[in-house]
Design a protein around this motif. Structure first.
Motif, PDB file in Angstrom:
ATOM      1  N   THR A 178      34.904  51.946  41.873  1.00 59.33           N
ATOM      2  CA  THR A 178      35.614  50.996  42.735  1.00 59.33           C
ATOM      3  C   THR A 178      35.018  49.589  42.653  1.00 59.33           C
ATOM      4  OG1 THR A 178      34.213  51.629  44.614  1.00 59.33           O
ATOM      5  CG2 THR A 178      36.322  52.765  44.379  1.00 59.33           C
ATOM      6  N   GLY A 179      33.884  49.439  41.986  1.00 57.36           N
ATOM      7  CA  GLY A 179      33.238  48.133  41.894  1.00 57.36           C
ATOM      8  C   GLY A 179      34.081  47.124  41.110  1.00 57.36           C
ATOM      9  N   ARG A 180      34.244  45.937  41.667  1.00 59.32           N
ATOM     10  CA  ARG A 180      35.043  44.898  40.993  1.00 59.32           C
ATOM     11  C   ARG A 180      34.308  43.556  40.996  1.00 59.32           C
ATOM     12  NH1 ARG A 180      40.132  46.916  40.285  1.00 59.32           N
ATOM     13  NH2 ARG A 180      41.170  44.914  40.015  1.00 59.32           N
ATOM     14  N   LYS A 181      33.005  43.612  41.189  1.00 59.75           N
ATOM     15  CA  LYS A 181      32.236  42.378  41.192  1.00 59.75           C
ATOM     16  C   LYS A 181      32.055  41.902  39.760  1.00 59.75           C
ATOM     17  CE  LYS A 181      27.828  40.376  42.702  1.00 59.75           C
ATOM     18  NZ  LYS A 181      26.518  40.633  43.305  1.00 59.75           N
ATOM     19  N   PRO A 182      32.510  40.692  39.439  1.00 58.34           N
ATOM     20  CA  PRO A 182      32.364  40.206  38.064  1.00 58.34           C
ATOM     21  C   PRO A 182      30.918  39.872  37.722  1.00 58.34           C
ATOM     22  CG  PRO A 182      33.271  38.484  39.468  1.00 58.34           C
ATOM     23  CD  PRO A 182      33.176  39.720  40.311  1.00 58.34           C
ATOM     24  N   ASP A 260      40.627  41.099  33.351  1.00 61.63           N
ATOM     25  CA  ASP A 260      39.977  39.800  33.573  1.00 61.63           C
ATOM     26  C   ASP A 260      38.851  39.883  34.600  1.00 61.63           C
ATOM     27  OD1 ASP A 260      41.721  40.098  35.797  1.00 61.63           O
ATOM     28  OD2 ASP A 260      41.886  37.922  36.037  1.00 61.63           O
ATOM     29  N   LEU A 261      38.791  40.985  35.371  1.00 60.15           N
ATOM     30  CA  LEU A 261      37.715  41.180  36.337  1.00 60.15           C
ATOM     31  C   LEU A 261      36.618  42.107  35.812  1.00 60.15           C
ATOM     32  CD1 LEU A 261      39.896  41.689  39.553  1.00 60.15           C
ATOM     33  CD2 LEU A 261      38.859  39.564  38.720  1.00 60.15           C
ATOM     34  N   ASP A 262      36.738  42.505  34.557  1.00 63.79           N
ATOM     35  CA  ASP A 262      35.810  43.468  33.969  1.00 63.79           C
ATOM     36  C   ASP A 262      34.385  42.929  33.956  1.00 63.79           C
ATOM     37  OD1 ASP A 262      34.338  44.531  31.370  1.00 63.79           O
ATOM     38  OD2 ASP A 262      35.830  46.027  31.910  1.00 63.79           O
ATOM     39  N   MET A 263      33.423  43.819  34.274  1.00 66.62           N
ATOM     40  CA  MET A 263      32.017  43.398  34.363  1.00 66.62           C
ATOM     41  C   MET A 263      31.435  43.015  33.009  1.00 66.62           C
ATOM     42  SD  MET A 263      30.278  47.122  34.989  1.00 66.62           S
ATOM     43  CE  MET A 263      30.372  48.409  33.743  1.00 66.62           C
ATOM     44  N   VAL A 264      31.935  43.632  31.926  1.00 65.99           N
ATOM     45  CA  VAL A 264      31.454  43.276  30.587  1.00 65.99           C
ATOM     46  C   VAL A 264      32.045  41.926  30.175  1.00 65.99           C
ATOM     47  CG1 VAL A 264      31.354  43.954  28.155  1.00 65.99           C
ATOM     48  CG2 VAL A 264      31.208  45.703  29.935  1.00 65.99           C
ATOM     49  N   TYR A 265      33.345  41.793  30.357  1.00 65.04           N
ATOM     50  CA  TYR A 265      34.063  40.585  29.944  1.00 65.04           C
ATOM     51  C   TYR A 265      33.568  39.346  30.688  1.00 65.04           C
ATOM     52  CZ  TYR A 265      38.162  37.610  28.972  1.00 65.04           C
ATOM     53  OH  TYR A 265      39.008  36.598  28.586  1.00 65.04           O
ATOM     54  N   THR A 266      33.160  39.527  31.969  1.00 66.18           N
ATOM     55  CA  THR A 266      32.711  38.390  32.778  1.00 66.18           C
ATOM     56  C   THR A 266      31.199  38.164  32.699  1.00 66.18           C
ATOM     57  OG1 THR A 266      32.640  39.868  34.716  1.00 66.18           O
ATOM     58  CG2 THR A 266      34.640  38.548  34.407  1.00 66.18           C
ATOM     59  N   THR A 267      30.520  38.922  31.869  1.00 62.02           N
ATOM     60  CA  THR A 267      29.096  38.673  31.630  1.00 62.02           C
ATOM     61  C   THR A 267      28.946  37.377  30.833  1.00 62.02           C
ATOM     62  OG1 THR A 267      28.463  41.010  31.710  1.00 62.02           O
ATOM     63  CG2 THR A 267      27.052  39.557  30.432  1.00 62.02           C
ATOM     64  N   VAL A 290      43.871  41.265  24.281  1.00 62.44           N
ATOM     65  CA  VAL A 290      44.739  41.253  25.461  1.00 62.44           C
ATOM     66  C   VAL A 290      43.871  41.250  26.712  1.00 62.44           C
ATOM     67  CG1 VAL A 290      46.497  42.516  26.756  1.00 62.44           C
ATOM     68  CG2 VAL A 290      46.567  42.491  24.244  1.00 62.44           C
ATOM     69  N   VAL A 291      44.112  40.305  27.604  1.00 64.75           N
ATOM     70  CA  VAL A 291      43.405  40.251  28.876  1.00 64.75           C
ATOM     71  C   VAL A 291      44.410  40.572  29.981  1.00 64.75           C
ATOM     72  CG1 VAL A 291      42.031  38.850  30.454  1.00 64.75           C
ATOM     73  CG2 VAL A 291      41.827  38.501  27.977  1.00 64.75           C
ATOM     74  N   ILE A 292      44.181  41.686  30.683  1.00 64.92           N
ATOM     75  CA  ILE A 292      45.082  42.127  31.751  1.00 64.92           C
ATOM     76  C   ILE A 292      44.618  41.515  33.071  1.00 64.92           C
ATOM     77  CG2 ILE A 292      45.961  44.108  33.030  1.00 64.92           C
ATOM     78  CD1 ILE A 292      45.705  45.765  30.500  1.00 64.92           C
ATOM     79  N   GLN A 293      45.487  40.715  33.667  1.00 65.75           N
ATOM     80  CA  GLN A 293      45.127  39.998  34.883  1.00 65.75           C
ATOM     81  C   GLN A 293      45.031  40.944  36.079  1.00 65.75           C
ATOM     82  OE1 GLN A 293      44.357  36.628  34.810  1.00 65.75           O
ATOM     83  NE2 GLN A 293      44.566  37.015  32.598  1.00 65.75           N
ATOM     84  N   GLY A 294      43.993  40.728  36.887  1.00 65.63           N
ATOM     85  CA  GLY A 294      43.820  41.494  38.113  1.00 65.63           C
ATOM     86  C   GLY A 294      43.288  42.892  37.911  1.00 65.63           C
ATOM     87  N   ALA A 295      42.796  43.194  36.703  1.00 68.68           N
ATOM     88  CA  ALA A 295      42.315  44.541  36.393  1.00 68.68           C
ATOM     89  C   ALA A 295      40.805  44.540  36.231  1.00 68.68           C
ATOM     90  CB  ALA A 295      42.978  45.063  35.120  1.00 68.68           C
ATOM     91  N   GLY A 296      40.186  45.652  36.630  1.00 61.48           N
ATOM     92  CA  GLY A 296      38.749  45.811  36.519  1.00 61.48           C
ATOM     93  C   GLY A 296      38.350  46.544  35.248  1.00 61.48           C
ATOM     94  N   HIS A 297      37.235  47.246  35.321  1.00 57.96           N
ATOM     95  CA  HIS A 297      36.638  47.858  34.129  1.00 57.96           C
ATOM     96  C   HIS A 297      37.360  49.120  33.681  1.00 57.96           C
ATOM     97  CE1 HIS A 297      33.496  48.740  31.236  1.00 57.96           C
ATOM     98  NE2 HIS A 297      33.282  49.931  31.779  1.00 57.96           N
ATOM     99  N   PHE A 298      37.874  49.902  34.629  1.00 62.71           N
ATOM    100  CA  PHE A 298      38.431  51.217  34.287  1.00 62.71           C
ATOM    101  C   PHE A 298      39.944  51.125  34.079  1.00 62.71           C
ATOM    102  CE2 PHE A 298      34.421  51.814  36.426  1.00 62.71           C
ATOM    103  CZ  PHE A 298      33.770  52.702  35.574  1.00 62.71           C
TER     104      PHE A 298
END
Length: 321
Positions: A178-182, A260-267, A290-298
């Motif tokens: 459930t984590g979505r912290k970038p 776009d909220l993925d923890m790897v992508y926002t590193t 492809v960057v999916i807006q509003g989506a997290g890591h999973f």
């Protein structure tokens, strides 16, 4: 999960659990941490219905697959060896590869070591990571992000396992999914997964049911987390073993999909690598990012239908009619 077949396959000296459904060209799905074949439940059903043979193993150390005790049994050579043997057991010369998180890292190694086995690769969330010629991975990320960066915290055998045990498998899985912290994931040495009295309040997202959590929890309560953590503990050994591949390009057709909220992508540094030309230089047959807006890591679970469409639009280009 109606119609999904489960079997055990002997590969590379271990027994591997494999879930599959459908007939046709093989799509091989590789999961990450802390996941299982089950992360691909939506994809297995969808691609079987589209006329593919969807195959999703539990990687070594996970689920119902054997978990060797030694950290040195979790190198890229071991895990790629498992995949080569698994592909051979399927009776096909090549597969389409779809992989997420640690599975994607295994996928990159597989494409680098055995490109002859892969028709095309859809990497979810983790781009190719070229080997640094002088810096080992853990010292590199420790210098960048500090001792509490999750990869650093995973290094000491038994330490993270005991911290997870204090919270319980269900809480930790829920917290991670459930984590979505970038930004780079940090696990504080005090309360790494949050305050104990607050963890009961973690609400499951709409895309992950109580039944899903129960399945994961049961498997991790039985198997433990050591197998998955050992992949991180073998990172520096992977660096030593792959010296001969320094500077090698991955020459497989690739599509990359990330939230776009993925923890790897926002590193820090990752977006610049993915979009600034570095990724395409290392992977010259990269077709699309492809960057999916509003989506997290999973994303394969969170945005299953959208991700399925991206996968199918890409791999169908390589079907021989």
């Amino acid at each position: 999960m109606e119609g999904i077949e489960h079997k055990m396959v002997s590969v590379n000296g271990i027994n591997m659990h494999v879930a599959e459904k459908g007939k046709g060209p093989v799509v091989l799905f590789l999961h990450g941490f802390p996941e299982l074949w089950y992360t691909w439940r939506h994809q297995i059903l969808a691609f079987a219905a589209l006329g593919y043979r969807a195959v999703a193993p539990d990687l070594r150390g996970f689920g119902d697959t054997d978990a060797p005790s030694s950290i040195t049994s979790y190198t890229c050579l071991h895990v790629v060896g498992d995949m080569v043997a698994l592909i051979g057991s399927l009776g096909v010369d090549q597969v389409f590869l779809v992989a997420h998180d640690w599975g994607a890292l295994v996928g990159w190694y597989l494409c680098m070591f055995r490109p002859d086995l892969i028709k095309a690769f859809v990497s979810l969330t983790v781009p190719f990571r070229p080997r640094h010629p002088t810096l080992k991975p853990i010292e590199s990320v420790r210098a960048l992000f500090g001792d509490e960066y999750y990869m650093c915290r995973f290094q000491e055998p038994g330490k993270m396992e005991s911290e997870i045990a204090e919270y319980g498998a269900a809480t930790v899985i829920k917290k991670i999914l459930t984590g979505r912290k970038p930004g780079p994931p940090i696990l504080p040495k005090q309360n790494p997964f949050g305050n104990f009295h607050d963890t009961d309040d973690i609400k499951l997202p709409t895309w992950f049911s109580k039944e899903d959590l129960k399945y994961y929890t049961n498997k991790y309560n039985h198997k433990g987390f050591t197998g998955g953590l050992n992949y991180y503990r073998a990172l520096d050994l992977n660096w030593e073993l792959t010296a001969a591949w320094t500077g090698v390009q991955v020459k497989i057709p690739v599509k990359f999909v990330v939230g776009d909220l993925d923890m790897v992508y926002t590193t820090p540094g990752m977006k610049e690598y993915v979009h600034g030309g570095g990724f395409r230089k290392d992977v010259p047959l990269l077709k699309e990012c492809v960057v999916i807006q509003g989506a997290g890591h999973f994303i394969n679970q969170e945005r299953a239908e959208e991700v399925n469409a991206h996968i199918h639009d890409f791999i169908k280009e390589f079907l021989i009619v």
